[in-house]
Design a protein around this motif. Structure first.
Motif, PDB file in Angstrom:
ATOM      1  N   GLN A 129       0.881  -1.213  -0.136  1.00 45.01           N
ATOM      2  CA  GLN A 129       0.146   0.122   0.064  1.00 45.01           C
ATOM      3  C   GLN A 129       1.061   1.255   0.061  1.00 45.01           C
ATOM      4  O   GLN A 129       0.622   2.014  -0.615  1.00 45.01           O
ATOM      5  CB  GLN A 129      -0.914  -0.024   1.076  1.00 45.01           C
ATOM      6  CG  GLN A 129      -1.867   1.266   1.262  1.00 45.01           C
ATOM      7  CD  GLN A 129      -2.909   1.134   2.443  1.00 45.01           C
ATOM      8  OE1 GLN A 129      -2.470   0.268   3.291  1.00 45.01           O
ATOM      9  NE2 GLN A 129      -4.005   1.325   2.273  1.00 45.01           N
ATOM     10  N   THR A 130       2.129   1.249   0.756  1.00 49.68           N
ATOM     11  CA  THR A 130       2.858   2.347   0.938  1.00 49.68           C
ATOM     12  C   THR A 130       3.445   2.808  -0.412  1.00 49.68           C
ATOM     13  O   THR A 130       3.558   3.917  -1.075  1.00 49.68           O
ATOM     14  CB  THR A 130       3.754   2.173   2.104  1.00 49.68           C
ATOM     15  OG1 THR A 130       3.195   2.202   3.221  1.00 49.68           O
ATOM     16  CG2 THR A 130       4.783   3.255   2.085  1.00 49.68           C
ATOM     17  N   LEU A 131       3.983   1.533  -1.003  1.00 49.90           N
ATOM     18  CA  LEU A 131       4.685   1.492  -2.379  1.00 49.90           C
ATOM     19  C   LEU A 131       3.561   2.307  -3.496  1.00 49.90           C
ATOM     20  O   LEU A 131       4.073   2.949  -4.258  1.00 49.90           O
ATOM     21  CB  LEU A 131       5.262   0.039  -2.793  1.00 49.90           C
ATOM     22  CG  LEU A 131       5.863   0.148  -4.056  1.00 49.90           C
ATOM     23  CD1 LEU A 131       7.091   0.980  -4.107  1.00 49.90           C
ATOM     24  CD2 LEU A 131       6.258  -1.305  -4.332  1.00 49.90           C
ATOM     25  N   VAL A 132       2.545   1.699  -3.433  1.00 47.74           N
ATOM     26  CA  VAL A 132       1.406   1.902  -4.555  1.00 47.74           C
ATOM     27  C   VAL A 132       1.128   3.443  -4.599  1.00 47.74           C
ATOM     28  O   VAL A 132       1.076   4.269  -5.393  1.00 47.74           O
ATOM     29  CB  VAL A 132       0.179   1.183  -4.479  1.00 47.74           C
ATOM     30  CG1 VAL A 132      -0.777   1.849  -5.388  1.00 47.74           C
ATOM     31  CG2 VAL A 132       0.508  -0.293  -5.004  1.00 47.74           C
ATOM     32  N   ALA A 133       1.038   4.050  -3.010  1.00 45.79           N
ATOM     33  CA  ALA A 133       0.562   5.493  -2.699  1.00 45.79           C
ATOM     34  C   ALA A 133       1.676   6.252  -3.317  1.00 45.79           C
ATOM     35  O   ALA A 133       1.532   7.218  -3.575  1.00 45.79           O
ATOM     36  CB  ALA A 133       0.366   5.607  -1.293  1.00 45.79           C
ATOM     37  N   SER A 134       3.076   5.773  -3.209  1.00 50.96           N
ATOM     38  CA  SER A 134       4.152   6.716  -3.919  1.00 50.96           C
ATOM     39  C   SER A 134       4.268   6.821  -5.326  1.00 50.96           C
ATOM     40  O   SER A 134       5.083   7.415  -5.634  1.00 50.96           O
ATOM     41  CB  SER A 134       5.340   6.160  -3.100  1.00 50.96           C
ATOM     42  OG  SER A 134       5.893   4.976  -3.626  1.00 50.96           O
ATOM     43  N   MET A 135       3.526   5.862  -5.946  1.00 50.24           N
ATOM     44  CA  MET A 135       3.649   5.888  -7.326  1.00 50.24           C
ATOM     45  C   MET A 135       2.817   6.881  -7.957  1.00 50.24           C
ATOM     46  O   MET A 135       1.848   7.474  -7.509  1.00 50.24           O
ATOM     47  CB  MET A 135       3.131   4.479  -7.884  1.00 50.24           C
ATOM     48  CG  MET A 135       3.753   3.323  -7.435  1.00 50.24           C
ATOM     49  SD  MET A 135       2.760   1.667  -7.866  1.00 50.24           S
ATOM     50  CE  MET A 135       2.985   1.851  -9.571  1.00 50.24           C
TER      51      MET A 135
ATOM     52  N   ARG B 116      -0.063   3.828 -11.116  1.00 47.01           N
ATOM     53  CA  ARG B 116      -1.222   3.339 -10.438  1.00 47.01           C
ATOM     54  C   ARG B 116      -2.364   2.906 -11.350  1.00 47.01           C
ATOM     55  O   ARG B 116      -2.848   1.781 -10.894  1.00 47.01           O
ATOM     56  CB  ARG B 116      -1.567   4.149  -9.253  1.00 47.01           C
ATOM     57  CG  ARG B 116      -0.709   4.369  -8.112  1.00 47.01           C
ATOM     58  CD  ARG B 116      -1.350   5.214  -7.073  1.00 47.01           C
ATOM     59  NE  ARG B 116      -1.728   6.452  -7.524  1.00 47.01           N
ATOM     60  CZ  ARG B 116      -2.060   7.453  -6.846  1.00 47.01           C
ATOM     61  NH1 ARG B 116      -2.152   7.400  -5.269  1.00 47.01           N
ATOM     62  NH2 ARG B 116      -2.416   8.696  -7.421  1.00 47.01           N
ATOM     63  N   ALA B 117      -2.614   3.623 -12.396  1.00 53.31           N
ATOM     64  CA  ALA B 117      -3.775   3.240 -13.283  1.00 53.31           C
ATOM     65  C   ALA B 117      -3.347   2.113 -14.033  1.00 53.31           C
ATOM     66  O   ALA B 117      -4.031   1.038 -13.978  1.00 53.31           O
ATOM     67  CB  ALA B 117      -4.114   4.137 -14.138  1.00 53.31           C
ATOM     68  N   LYS B 118      -2.119   1.901 -14.444  1.00 51.38           N
ATOM     69  CA  LYS B 118      -1.572   0.655 -15.151  1.00 51.38           C
ATOM     70  C   LYS B 118      -1.569  -0.503 -14.190  1.00 51.38           C
ATOM     71  O   LYS B 118      -2.037  -1.680 -14.625  1.00 51.38           O
ATOM     72  CB  LYS B 118       0.003   0.921 -15.763  1.00 51.38           C
ATOM     73  CG  LYS B 118      -0.173   1.977 -16.991  1.00 51.38           C
ATOM     74  CD  LYS B 118       1.034   2.309 -17.509  1.00 51.38           C
ATOM     75  CE  LYS B 118       2.338   1.422 -17.230  1.00 51.38           C
ATOM     76  NZ  LYS B 118       3.518   2.005 -17.774  1.00 51.38           N
ATOM     77  N   LEU B 119      -1.279  -0.302 -13.022  1.00 53.92           N
ATOM     78  CA  LEU B 119      -1.324  -1.266 -12.098  1.00 53.92           C
ATOM     79  C   LEU B 119      -2.696  -1.825 -11.579  1.00 53.92           C
ATOM     80  O   LEU B 119      -2.884  -3.055 -11.666  1.00 53.92           O
ATOM     81  CB  LEU B 119      -0.621  -1.060 -10.649  1.00 53.92           C
ATOM     82  CG  LEU B 119      -0.520  -1.893  -9.571  1.00 53.92           C
ATOM     83  CD1 LEU B 119       0.317  -3.101  -9.859  1.00 53.92           C
ATOM     84  CD2 LEU B 119       0.099  -1.287  -8.370  1.00 53.92           C
ATOM     85  N   PHE B 120      -3.629  -0.818 -11.584  1.00 53.66           N
ATOM     86  CA  PHE B 120      -4.895  -1.328 -11.491  1.00 53.66           C
ATOM     87  C   PHE B 120      -5.466  -2.164 -12.558  1.00 53.66           C
ATOM     88  O   PHE B 120      -6.223  -3.281 -12.375  1.00 53.66           O
ATOM     89  CB  PHE B 120      -5.923  -0.115 -11.225  1.00 53.66           C
ATOM     90  CG  PHE B 120      -7.274  -0.299 -11.030  1.00 53.66           C
ATOM     91  CD1 PHE B 120      -7.782  -1.006 -10.037  1.00 53.66           C
ATOM     92  CD2 PHE B 120      -7.904  -0.207 -12.239  1.00 53.66           C
ATOM     93  CE1 PHE B 120      -9.125  -1.220  -9.976  1.00 53.66           C
ATOM     94  CE2 PHE B 120      -9.421  -0.731 -12.050  1.00 53.66           C
ATOM     95  CZ  PHE B 120      -9.717  -0.982 -10.778  1.00 53.66           C
TER      96      PHE B 120
END
Length: 111
Positions: free
Chosen positions: A9-15, A20-24
């Motif tokens: 969660q911390t890593l994703v929040a820092s992206m 983040r959209a690509k990850l989603f």
């Protein structure tokens, strides 16, 4: 290396938002990836992919295969399995090789 939810969660929040959209999109596709005959339940086999209706994890079957066991030998050692169960397991391994490699490694380290 095991990543906890909080770490992820911390890593994703820092992206950046675009990443983040690509990850989603990737995660949605991964979660929708249906595998007939394969089940997941965090209360059974630690949540590992397993043959439906059993406590036989896919990583264990793949481990047998890597040790040189053919399908006949695997089916002899797991009499509740059908040939179609192995077909489903091999398809899962093909699509999730990184996950299976990690689970095999983790379980070998425990021995």
């Amino acid at each position: 290396m095991t990543t906890t939810f909080d770490q992820a969660q911390t890593l994703v929040a820092s992206m950046p938002r675009q990443e983040r959209a690509k990850l989603f999109v990737w995660m949605a596709a991964d979660m929708a990836d249906q595998h007939p005959g394969i089940e997941f339940d965090p209360r059974v086999c630690g949540g590992s992919a397993r043959i439906a209706g059993t406590r036989i994890p896919v990583w264990s079957l793949e481990s047998w295969r890597r040790l040189g066991a053919d399908e006949e030998e695997i089916l002899r050692n797991y009499p509740s399995l059908k040939p179609s169960d192995l077909i489903n397991a091999w398809r899962y391994v093909e699509r999730h090789l990184h996950e299976i490699n990690r689970e095999i490694e983790e379980n070998e380290a425990e021995e």
